[in-house]
Structures are given as structure tokens and as C-alpha cells.
Design a protein around this motif. Structure first.
Motif, mmCIF file in Angstrom:
data_model
loop_
_atom_site.group_PDB
_atom_site.id
_atom_site.type_symbol
_atom_site.label_atom_id
_atom_site.label_comp_id
_atom_site.label_asym_id
_atom_site.label_seq_id
_atom_site.Cartn_x
_atom_site.Cartn_y
_atom_site.Cartn_z
ATOM 1 N N ILE A 136 70.563 48.030 51.956
ATOM 2 C CA ILE A 136 71.842 47.978 52.866
ATOM 3 C C ILE A 136 71.635 48.837 54.079
ATOM 4 C CG2 ILE A 136 74.543 48.518 52.856
ATOM 5 C CD1 ILE A 136 74.451 47.929 49.845
ATOM 6 N N PHE A 137 70.958 50.053 53.931
ATOM 7 C CA PHE A 137 70.766 50.991 55.230
ATOM 8 C C PHE A 137 70.201 50.130 56.120
ATOM 9 C CE2 PHE A 137 69.214 54.401 57.523
ATOM 10 C CZ PHE A 137 70.124 54.880 57.955
ATOM 11 N N LEU A 138 68.990 49.621 55.730
ATOM 12 C CA LEU A 138 68.088 48.976 56.575
ATOM 13 C C LEU A 138 68.875 47.618 57.280
ATOM 14 C CD1 LEU A 138 64.867 49.117 54.695
ATOM 15 C CD2 LEU A 138 65.439 50.257 56.707
ATOM 16 N N VAL A 139 69.395 47.093 56.510
ATOM 17 C CA VAL A 139 70.112 45.866 57.218
ATOM 18 C C VAL A 139 71.111 46.124 57.997
ATOM 19 C CG1 VAL A 139 71.935 43.778 56.851
ATOM 20 C CG2 VAL A 139 69.863 44.150 55.228
ATOM 21 N N THR A 464 64.909 37.798 56.232
ATOM 22 C CA THR A 464 64.617 37.979 54.938
ATOM 23 C C THR A 464 65.030 38.990 54.319
ATOM 24 O OG1 THR A 464 62.850 39.140 55.887
ATOM 25 C CG2 THR A 464 62.325 36.874 55.275
ATOM 26 N N THR A 465 65.381 40.215 54.884
ATOM 27 C CA THR A 465 66.076 41.292 54.200
ATOM 28 C C THR A 465 67.350 40.865 53.988
ATOM 29 O OG1 THR A 465 64.627 42.964 55.376
ATOM 30 C CG2 THR A 465 66.576 43.923 54.245
ATOM 31 N N ASN A 466 68.102 40.168 54.965
ATOM 32 C CA ASN A 466 69.703 39.882 54.633
ATOM 33 C C ASN A 466 69.852 38.771 53.826
ATOM 34 O OD1 ASN A 466 72.419 39.908 55.683
ATOM 35 N ND2 ASN A 466 71.960 38.048 56.621
ATOM 36 N N GLN A 467 69.026 37.920 53.586
ATOM 37 C CA GLN A 467 69.189 37.038 52.445
ATOM 38 C C GLN A 467 68.792 37.659 51.018
ATOM 39 O OE1 GLN A 467 70.816 35.402 54.235
ATOM 40 N NE2 GLN A 467 70.295 33.329 54.138
ATOM 41 N N LEU A 468 67.812 38.475 51.293
ATOM 42 C CA LEU A 468 67.554 39.253 49.811
ATOM 43 C C LEU A 468 68.900 40.035 49.293
ATOM 44 C CD1 LEU A 468 63.966 40.769 49.640
ATOM 45 C CD2 LEU A 468 65.003 39.276 48.081
ATOM 46 N N LEU A 529 60.181 44.528 50.017
ATOM 47 C CA LEU A 529 59.710 43.691 48.754
ATOM 48 C C LEU A 529 59.858 44.446 47.319
ATOM 49 C CD1 LEU A 529 58.805 40.938 47.731
ATOM 50 C CD2 LEU A 529 56.465 41.608 48.283
ATOM 51 N N ILE A 530 59.408 45.490 47.585
ATOM 52 C CA ILE A 530 59.081 46.366 46.190
ATOM 53 C C ILE A 530 60.450 46.691 45.683
ATOM 54 C CG2 ILE A 530 58.410 48.587 45.191
ATOM 55 C CD1 ILE A 530 55.777 48.515 46.855
ATOM 56 N N ALA A 531 61.139 47.063 46.677
ATOM 57 C CA ALA A 531 62.733 47.731 46.445
ATOM 58 C C ALA A 531 63.427 46.329 45.731
ATOM 59 C CB ALA A 531 63.579 48.402 47.651
#
Length: 569
Positions: A136-139, A464-468, A529-531
Motif C-alpha cells: 500500500i505504501f509503495l502504491v 502491476t503493483t496496483n492490480q496486485l 512479487l515476494i510480498a
């Protein structure tokens, strides 16, 4: 093909989705109860927890989640042709975004307005919660840094949008006072606010504001970035009723007016879609449609950022639980209509296929520029509004949405910092948390140079991060539904699709970063990816346990059995 066909089919699908499918979700899946005491009432503090009229809250939620993304994503994705983008936006809005946004809002309101990241601690464990908060923080970091750069670029590239952009803040402050302090009639305030906003657009079109090349040693773009961060920091600590709500509400109204202008121009001018349905002659270097389409178009189909907003700010302002259907699902419909308008503008706003191909010379081209140019041409042809003024209207719309998203994003990232500090046993007030957020975001933005281009440094990973994150949010909703013994299939199907496409896209990007020796993004890609895989694994364990255990006591029954009594949650 005539663009009217796309407009009619797309709008009809989304309206039917709200009228029929969202009603099914409200009755059978989320089982909304008007008697349920929402966090806005139970924890009312006049700052973050404020019971709010559903139309005003819809304006906040919709414009916060919209931003520039439902324009940029579709405007880039049409490089594969208009049909894949059209299908993903329409189907995604009805069966993916609606249930995601609605579900995150409902789940949070049932848990004292806690964010979806905090809820993960209860339902999948502390490790999963910590990793969830990292994602969440990264997004939020990506959104805040990148949108600052995008807005600054629009203000320098379209100087006619400067006056309406900053004037809208004054209008919003006055509207907040009129609604909450003076108790004016909402329709009257709405009309006055819209007239004031469009008057500012006319003034801005007449008097463009062009900054000098350098100000205080900064370029014009860098200066705007600093001002935007300072403004967003101040806005994020003000009570939501003072600026955030009224600003978002009036922006929501002006968006629907702008969309009405665009769709009305389409009906009158009946432009031809010059772009191909499937583009077999994509420029060299364009990635494959699968899986990149489903992460390039996020907002406008489904976006994890929406879940952060729904559970971070909107749930704290929900007056009645039954309002969640209108705010959450119809908010997704509004964004879908904007994405559909972007598709039409960028495929039917050019006279020939040659003109269209001149814009789309490489993947990543098009974006807001293609939307403003194409949409301006359609509005000019249909309604006779001068091209320059049409472009100002659309550019102002894009800037205001991006700015409201940034306002909310800084506030949400402040919540994440405070939650993380609480986990490790440190008490951080909102002022210090806001300073930390601004320092990190500005550090990223200016870390790669004084021009502020660093704000786009990690943007390639946003989709990709957002959709994850959207998939992870749906997994939380699925666990909660299973714990309550509710139908879970409507959530499970989009969840599985999103997780497969997002992980696939991360792996594809990992190979691209390796081939180009972009080690920073490669390492970040691996961490994300790992997270994500870890959280997914723990989520499915939690789902399996919830499926085997007897349903927990449903608060719906408790509220219905004890009318007038506040839920203890």
C-alpha cells in the motif's frame, strides 16, 4: 465504426450494472442494513470521521479514485486497438471494479473505518498485514510522486488551466463553509459552485499563466511540483469537510458536465472511430496485449488504489451503510464512463488513421495529450466550442482530478505511516506523519534530478503493483464474506483473474528490467512479487480456514434484533 455505437453500448452496460448487479450485491452478498451505526457516527471527530450526505461523499470518493489514471491508461492501451480496451473497461467496471470498491467500503465500515491493510492483520495475520502495508505504501508513493509530475507538466503545457486549477481551491473552501457552517441548500450551493468553476475556466482560457523558465533556481515544472506537495500536505491535515469533501464534490459535478459535453458532442457529430479494432501493426517494442492490457488500464476497469480510498477516507464519512452502494459501486461506474470517454476521444478524435498513427508511434505514447487533442476536436465538431477552449476544459478536468487524487493520496499515506508507527509501538501525530510522507515523496521526485523527473522513476511498476493490491483487497473481502457465511463466488472469480494477470505481468516486467539492466526496478519488482505472493498464500489459508469453520455471529442480525442500539463491533 461510428463512435455513437461504442458510447451507447458502453453507457448502457454500466447503467444496467448499477441498476441490477449492484442491487444483487447489496441484498445478497453485503446485506446492507440502514440501521447499522457507521464509524462516521460512532467515532465522529469533525476531522476524519464526519457523517456526510451521500452525494457529497460520492463526489469525494469518485474524484479521489479517478485522477488522471482512467484517462491515461485507456489512452495508452488503445495502441492494441479499441476493442480490447473497450471490453476491459466495460466488463471490468461492471463485474470487477464495482464489487471491489463497494466491498472495500463495506468491509471497512463494518470494522470502525479501518483500512484494508489494518484489516489484513485480523484476518490473515501480522506478517500478512505488514507486507500488505508495504505494498500500500509503495502504491501511494507512486501515485503521489507521479501525479505531482503529471499535474506540473499539464500546468506548464496548458497554461490556460492554471487559474481554474488554483481558483477551484477557493471555490471549494467557500462551498465547505456554505454547506457545513451556514447550512445552505445543497442544490443551490452546487449550481453556484459549478457556475463559479466554469467562470474560472473561461477566465483561464482568456488569461493563461506562463511562469518564467526559472523560479528560485527551479524550473517552472519543478516549482509547480514543490507548490503542489506543500498544498497537498496542508490539505491532508485539514478537516475533510473544509476542503477535501467540497473540492471533490464540485469536481465530481464538473466531471459529469464535461462528460456530458463530450458524449453530447459524440451524439451530434457522430465521429468515426479511425483506430483499428485490433491493431496488428503495433510499433516495435510494444509489449504483448496479455497480460499488459489488464495492468495498463487499471482505473476505469479495476484499481487497488480505490480500495485504499474506500477503506481509508470514504468509510469514515459514510452516513448510512446503505449509502455504500451508491458511493462505492456508482463511483466505479463514473470512472468507467470517464475511461470510455477517453477511449472514444483517442480513437475517434482524429480525422484519419494516419493522424492517429502519428500520435501512437510507441507504447506509452498518447496519454493525456491524445485525450485533450482528440476530445477537443470532437467537442469542437459537435458543439462548435472553439478547439482552444475545449482543450482548456478537458485539461482542467484532468488536472483537477489528478490534484484531488493527490490530496487524498497524501492523507492516506499519512494514515499508513501512523498505522506502521503504531505497530512498532511509536505514537506519531498527523503533523509529523505528513512531514515524513512529503519528505519521502519529494525525495523520490527530486532524487533523480532537479527537474523532478524522479517522480516517474518507479511508475513503470504502478500498474502491476496496483492490480496486485486490487487482488489482495478482494482476498480480504472474500475472507470476511466466508467468515460470515455469505456468497463468495462474485468476489472469487475477479480475484483469481487479477492475481494471475498481475503476477504474470510482474514476471514479464522482471525480464524487461533484467534485459535493460535496470537493477533498481528489478530489485523493487522482486520485493513486490515476494510480498504479494506471501500475502496471497496467507489469504488462501485464511479462506480455507474460514470455509471450514462455522460462520461467525453476523452483526446484521444483531443490529436488526436490537434496533436503536449501537453496534459494539
Amino acid at each position: 465504426m461510428n463512435a455513437i455505437v461504442l458510447a451507447v453500448i458502453g453507457v448502457a452496460m454500466m447503467i444496467l450494472g448499477y441498476v441490477l448487479y449492484s442491487k444483487f450485491l447489496a441484498r445478497r452478498v453485503y446485506k446492507l442494513q440502514e440501521s447499522f451505526v457507521t464509524p462516521a457516527h460512532e467515532l465522529s471527530d469533525g476531522v476524519d470521521y464526519v457523517p456526510t450526505n451521500k452525494y457529497i461523499l460520492w463526489g469525494h470518493h469518485f474524484t479521489s479514485v479517478a485522477g488522471a489514471a482512467p484517462i491515461v491508461g485507456p489512452a495508452i492501451a488503445v495502441i492494441w486497438g479499441w476493442l480490447p480496451a473497450f471490453l476491459w473497461v466495460t466488463i471490468g467496471t461492471v463485474f470487477f471494479a464495482g464489487i471491489h470498491d463497494f466491498g472495500a467500503l463495506w468491509a471497512s465500515s463494518r470494522h470502525q473505518g479501518k483500512s484494508i491493510g489494518s484489516l489484513s492483520g485480523k484476518y490473515i495475520g501480522h506478517r500478512g498485514r505488514n507486507l500488505f502495508l508495504v505494498v500500500i505504501f509503495l502504491v501511494l508513493l507512486m501515485v503521489n510522486a507521479a501525479f505531482a509530475v503529471v499535474i506540473a507538466g499539464l500546468l506548464t503545457g496548458t497554461p490556460t488551466a492554471v487559474i481554474p486549477t488554483w481558483g477551484a481551491i477557493v471555490v471549494a473552501l467557500l462551498i465547505g463553509q456554505a454547506i457545513y457552517r451556514f447550512k445552505w441548500n445543497l442544490p443551490l450551493v452546487s449550481v453556484v459552485g459549478v457556475v463559479a468553476l466554469y467562470s474560472l475556466i473561461l477566465i483561464g482560457d482568456r488569461f493563461p499563466v506562463v511562469l518564467p523558465e526559472t523560479i528560485l533556481g527551479l524550473s517552472a515544472t519543478a516549482f509547480w511540483i514543490v507548490v503542489l506537495f506543500l498544498y497537498a500536505g496542508i490539505a491532508s491535515v485539514l478537516p475533510v469537510w473544509m476542503l477535501l469533501q467540497p473540492r471533490d464534490y464540485i469536481n465530481g459535478l464538473q466531471l459529469f458536465i464535461a462528460l456530458g459535453i463530450l458524449y453530447g458532442a459524440v451524439l451530434i457529430s457522430a465521429p468515426t472511430v479511425v483506430a483499428p479494432a485490433f491493431n496488428d501493426a503495433v510499433p516495435e517494442g510494444t509489449p504483448s496485449l496479455v497480460p499488459l492490457l489488464f495492468v495498463t488500464i487499471a482505473c476505469g476497469a479495476i484499481s487497488g488504489f480505490h480500495g485504499i480510498v474506500a477503506s481509508g477516507t470514504s468509510s469514515k464519512q459514510l452516513d448510512k451503510e446503505t449509502d455504500a452502494r451508491f458511493v462505492g459501486y456508482f463511483g466505479a461506474v463514473g470512472e468507467g464512463l470517464l475511461a470510455l470517454g477517453a477511449i472514444i476521444a483517442t480513437t475517434a478524435g482524429f480525422r484519419t488513421i494516419a493522424e492517429w498513427e502519428e500520435i501512437y508511434t510507441a507504447f506509452g505514447q498518447g496519454g493525456v495529450t491524445a485525450f485533450v487533442q482528440g476530445g477537443g476536436a470532437i467537442v469542437n465538431g459537435g458543439l462548435g466550442i472553439p478547439v482552444g477552449l475545449s482543450a482548456t476544459i478537458l485539461a482542467t478536468m484532468a488536472v483537477l482530478f489528478a490534484a484531488t487524487t493527490m490530496d487524498t493520496g497524501i492523507r492516506l499515506q499519512r494514515f499508513v505511516v501512523q498505522e506502521a508507527a503504531h505497530i512498532i509501538g511509536v505514537n506519531v501525530n498527523k503533523a509529523i506523519a505528513t512531514v515524513i510522507v512529503l519528505a519521502v515523496a519529494m525525495g523520490l521526485t527530486f532524487g533523480a534530478g532537479a527537474d523532478g523527473s524522479g517522480g516517474l522513476l518507479i511508475w513503470p511498476l504502478f500498474g502491476t503493483t496496483n492490480q496486485l493490491l486490487a487482488g489482495l483487497t478482494l482476498s480480504m473481502v472474500a475472507v470476511i464474506l466466508l467468515r460470515k457465511g455469505r456468497p463468495v463466488l462474485p468476489v472469487l472469480l475477479p480475484l483469481l483473474f487479477l492475481l494471475v494477470m498481475s503476477v504474470y505481468a510482474l514476471i514479464v516486467q522482471m525480464r524487461q528490467f533484467y534485459d535493460t539492466q535496470n537493477w533498481f526496478l528489478l530489485v523493487l519488482d522482486v520485493i513486490i512479487l515476494i510480498a504479494a505472493v506471501w500475502v496471497i498464500f496467507e489469504s488462501f489459508i485464511a479462506m480455507n480456514q474460514a470455509r471450514k469453520n462455522p460462520p461467525e455471529l453476523d452483526e446484521d442480525a444483531r443490529v436488526a434484533a436490537e434496533p436503536g442500539k449501537r453496534s459494539s463491533r
